[in-house]
Scaffold this motif. Structure first.
Motif, short mmCIF file in Angstrom:
data_model
loop_
_atom_site.label_atom_id
_atom_site.label_comp_id
_atom_site.label_asym_id
_atom_site.label_seq_id
_atom_site.Cartn_x
_atom_site.Cartn_y
_atom_site.Cartn_z
N GLN A 86 0.82 -1.22 0.00
CA GLN A 86 0.00 0.00 0.00
C GLN A 86 0.86 1.26 0.00
O GLN A 86 0.33 2.37 -0.02
N GLY A 87 2.17 1.09 0.08
CA GLY A 87 3.07 2.24 0.05
C GLY A 87 3.39 2.82 1.40
O GLY A 87 3.94 3.91 1.50
N ARG A 88 3.08 2.08 2.46
CA ARG A 88 3.39 2.57 3.80
C ARG A 88 4.90 2.60 4.01
O ARG A 88 5.66 1.83 3.42
N SER A 89 5.34 3.47 4.90
CA SER A 89 6.77 3.59 5.20
C SER A 89 7.22 2.44 6.10
O SER A 89 6.41 1.73 6.69
N MET A 90 8.53 2.30 6.21
CA MET A 90 9.10 1.27 7.07
C MET A 90 8.57 1.40 8.49
O MET A 90 8.15 0.41 9.10
N ASP A 91 8.58 2.61 9.04
CA ASP A 91 8.12 2.81 10.40
C ASP A 91 6.62 2.53 10.54
O ASP A 91 6.19 1.94 11.54
N GLU A 92 5.84 2.91 9.54
CA GLU A 92 4.40 2.63 9.60
C GLU A 92 4.13 1.13 9.58
O GLU A 92 3.29 0.64 10.34
#
Length: 182
Positions: free
Chosen positions: A135-141
């Motif tokens: 979904q394109g979430r960041s590593m931290d997310e």
């Protein structure tokens, strides 16, 4: 820049499942006496259980090493991608600690999550992480979301026999006898 997911072989994904999901793996080692196998590569789950039944010697395992994780992290971050690494429960293996040691060499590029689980419970978390990454979430997310849900994943196992728990010293002979009589 994308987020890639790395797991260890205790998640019991087949090679085909890993390819389909786009998940990479590091491997633990299984020892039957003097024979060493790379889990999921040199010995399948089916072969492991067949050997377990046939062998007089209980198998032992070796955790994935920091060097195993360093190699994987280096390869996976080479194109600028970030990595979320999920590991077998730290209560069951030192693999989480190995991943943490290796991750220190990749500040801001790698997050390690202790799934507090194994096999199917860990797979559920890996599939969730991969869906968030897609979904394109960041590593931290991705890492924070898995951390937030991991306590809600529970495994229940039904055992045909308590023999291997007894032989491995996980339960006493009396507990095995009581459990087999119940």
């Amino acid at each position: 820049m994308a987020v890639k997911i790395l797991v260890d072989s205790t998640f019991d994904f087949t090679a085909e499942q890993r390819r389909e999901l786009g998940i990479e793996s590091v491997y633990l080692r299984v020892h039957f006496g003097d024979e060493e196998y790379v889990d999921g590569v040199d010995i399948s789950a089916r072969e492991f259980y067949e050997r377990l039944i046939e062998s007089d010697t209980l198998p032992t395992t070796s955790q994935a090493t920091p060097a195993d994780f360093t190699e994987a992290f280096g390869r996976m971050t080479a194109d600028g991608d970030d990595v979320v690494a999920l590991t077998i429960s730290s209560a069951l293996s030192g693999t989480y600690q190995s991943a943490m040691i290796a991750a220190a060499d990749f500040p801001g590029r790698v997050r390690v999550v202790d799934t507090l689980s194994v096999t199917l419970g860990a797979q559920i978390q890996a599939r969730y992480a991969q869906s968030l990454a897609e979904q394109g979430r960041s590593m931290d997310e991705v890492a924070d979301a898995v951390e937030a849900v991991k306590g809600r994943v529970h495994l229940i196992a039904l055992l045909d026999t308590l023999e291997y728990l007894k032989r491995g010293g996980r339960i006493s002979g009396a507990a095995a006898l009581a459990g087999m009589c119940a």
